[in-house]
Design a protein around this motif. Structure first.
Motif, mmCIF file in Angstrom:
data_model
loop_
_atom_site.group_PDB
_atom_site.id
_atom_site.type_symbol
_atom_site.label_atom_id
_atom_site.label_comp_id
_atom_site.label_asym_id
_atom_site.label_seq_id
_atom_site.Cartn_x
_atom_site.Cartn_y
_atom_site.Cartn_z
ATOM 1 N N LEU A 1 0.832 -1.201 0.000
ATOM 2 C CA LEU A 1 0.000 0.000 0.000
ATOM 3 C C LEU A 1 0.870 1.257 0.000
ATOM 4 O O LEU A 1 0.648 2.188 -0.781
ATOM 5 C CB LEU A 1 -0.924 -0.007 1.213
ATOM 6 N N ARG A 2 1.872 1.281 0.863
ATOM 7 C CA ARG A 2 2.732 2.465 0.948
ATOM 8 C C ARG A 2 3.604 2.603 -0.295
ATOM 9 O O ARG A 2 3.818 3.718 -0.796
ATOM 10 C CB ARG A 2 3.609 2.383 2.200
ATOM 11 N N GLU A 3 4.140 1.487 -0.786
ATOM 12 C CA GLU A 3 4.946 1.545 -2.004
ATOM 13 C C GLU A 3 4.120 2.061 -3.181
ATOM 14 O O GLU A 3 4.590 2.871 -3.977
ATOM 15 C CB GLU A 3 5.507 0.161 -2.328
ATOM 16 N N LEU B 1 1.876 0.612 -12.927
ATOM 17 C CA LEU B 1 1.918 0.602 -11.470
ATOM 18 C C LEU B 1 0.746 -0.177 -10.884
ATOM 19 O O LEU B 1 0.893 -0.893 -9.888
ATOM 20 C CB LEU B 1 1.902 2.035 -10.932
ATOM 21 N N GLY B 2 -0.426 -0.047 -11.500
ATOM 22 C CA GLY B 2 -1.595 -0.767 -11.012
ATOM 23 C C GLY B 2 -1.451 -2.266 -11.137
ATOM 24 O O GLY B 2 -2.032 -3.019 -10.352
ATOM 25 N N ALA B 3 -0.662 -2.728 -12.120
ATOM 26 C CA ALA B 3 -0.439 -4.159 -12.290
ATOM 27 C C ALA B 3 0.593 -4.694 -11.321
ATOM 28 O O ALA B 3 0.547 -5.863 -10.939
ATOM 29 C CB ALA B 3 -0.009 -4.463 -13.722
ATOM 30 N N LEU C 1 -5.070 0.215 -4.388
ATOM 31 C CA LEU C 1 -5.505 1.320 -3.529
ATOM 32 C C LEU C 1 -4.377 2.321 -3.308
ATOM 33 O O LEU C 1 -4.597 3.537 -3.316
ATOM 34 C CB LEU C 1 -5.991 0.772 -2.184
ATOM 35 N N GLY C 2 -3.159 1.816 -3.115
ATOM 36 C CA GLY C 2 -2.027 2.713 -2.928
ATOM 37 C C GLY C 2 -1.741 3.540 -4.161
ATOM 38 O O GLY C 2 -1.483 4.741 -4.071
ATOM 39 N N VAL C 3 -1.802 2.899 -5.342
ATOM 40 C CA VAL C 3 -1.540 3.620 -6.584
ATOM 41 C C VAL C 3 -2.617 4.671 -6.835
ATOM 42 O O VAL C 3 -2.317 5.810 -7.229
ATOM 43 C CB VAL C 3 -1.441 2.643 -7.769
#
Length: 299
Positions: free
Chosen positions: A82-84, A232-234, A239-241
């Motif tokens: 999540l943070r990454e 990035l979503g993949a 949620l983080g992205v």
């Protein structure tokens, strides 16, 4: 001393010597066969395979390096997904959007119209575009998960993450290569945005919001930031992205509406290009580290 006493003494000495003579060979019999057996084992032991020690030591060194490589850099490597995802989404989007076509559309519209309406339309379009991009990235991830994994090591590789890392590397190289001509590219982006904005004159706030939304949505579709968000979503937490990318869009749009003309004069487009390209490569490297860690955990 009588004769019977002498005979009994000689008999005792003879019996003691007989016991000692019996025990001495028995003691040597415990040692000699064991030595013979040990020599036999050494003689028939399989010969060492050439290079086996080198292979074993190399494998051990690689294992130690793999364990040592599991470092934790907050928001980059070894942190929560999540943070990454939030950090990568925020930084990549923010530096990609500064000086982009959508940035100038919001800037120019805000100079002639209500800043609140322009921000609402621009930010709304970018937020919706971000959600669509992340959903496309997750669809790619789910397709990779549905592919049956065989016994082959190649079948267990996370191809969606590999594709995401490849896209980030490509975007990073393209951005760095274009950094030298960033000043001219920014002028072209501004001229295109001026041509789009010239025909817009909406006194109604709702109409202005809808018009801005449509313009920004069309300009953002297929853009570099759009494709980067898919990657990035993949590879990271959706949620983080979404959170990081929306925050990056919000900050960039807010700067464009509030004082974008000042920012474009102060900030060097070449420097922004170099920073953006470097961030693409950094997050590509972080994705590759996660891929290696995932492959090692499968073994």
């Amino acid at each position: 001393m009588n004769l019977s006493t002498m005979r009994s003494g000689i008999g005792c000495m003879t019996s003691q010597r007989s016991r000692q003579a019996f025990l001495l060979p028995h003691r040597h019999s415990d040692t000699l066969p064991s030595r013979i057996h040990q020599q036999h084992r050494l003689r028939h032991q399989p010969a060492a395979v050439p290079g086996a020690d080198l292979i074993a030591s190399t494998s051990s060194s690689l294992a130690e390096l793999a364990d040592a490589g599991r470092v934790m850099i907050p928001g980059l490597v070894g942190d929560s997904q999540l943070r990454e995802g939030f950090v990568s989404g925020f930084l990549l989007i923010f530096f990609s959007e500064i000086g982009d076509k959508t940035f100038f559309i919001a800037l120019l519209l805000a100079l002639k119209n209500s800043k609140q309406a322009v921000f609402t339309g621009t930010f709304g379009a970018l937020a919706v575009m971000t959600v669509i991009s992340v959903l496309l990235g997750q669809a790619l991830h789910q397709i990779d998960e549905l592919v049956p994994a065989g016994d082959s090591p190649l079948a267990k590789l996370p191809y969606d993450d590999i594709l995401a890392a490849g896209l980030l590397i490509w975007f990073g190289i393209q951005t760095l290569q274009g950094a030298a001509g960033a000043q001219e590219d920014q002028k072209e982006e501004q001229e295109e945005a001026e041509e789009v904005v010239e025909s817009i004159s909406a006194a109604d706030t709702l109409k202005l919001i809808l018009t801005t939304f449509t313009l920004v949505f069309a300009a953002e579709w297929g853009d570099k930031s759009f494709l980067a968000t898919i990657a990035l979503g993949a590879a990271s937490s959706p949620l983080g992205v979404v959170g990081g990318a929306v925050a990056g869009h919000g900050l960039a749009t807010g700067l464009a509406v509030a004082g974008g003309s000042v920012l474009t004069r102060v900030a060097s487009p070449t420097l922004l290009q170099y920073m953006g390209g470097s961030l693409f490569l950094v997050f590509a490297a972080a994705t590759i580290v996660d891929i290696v860690a995932e492959v090692q955990s499968m073994q």
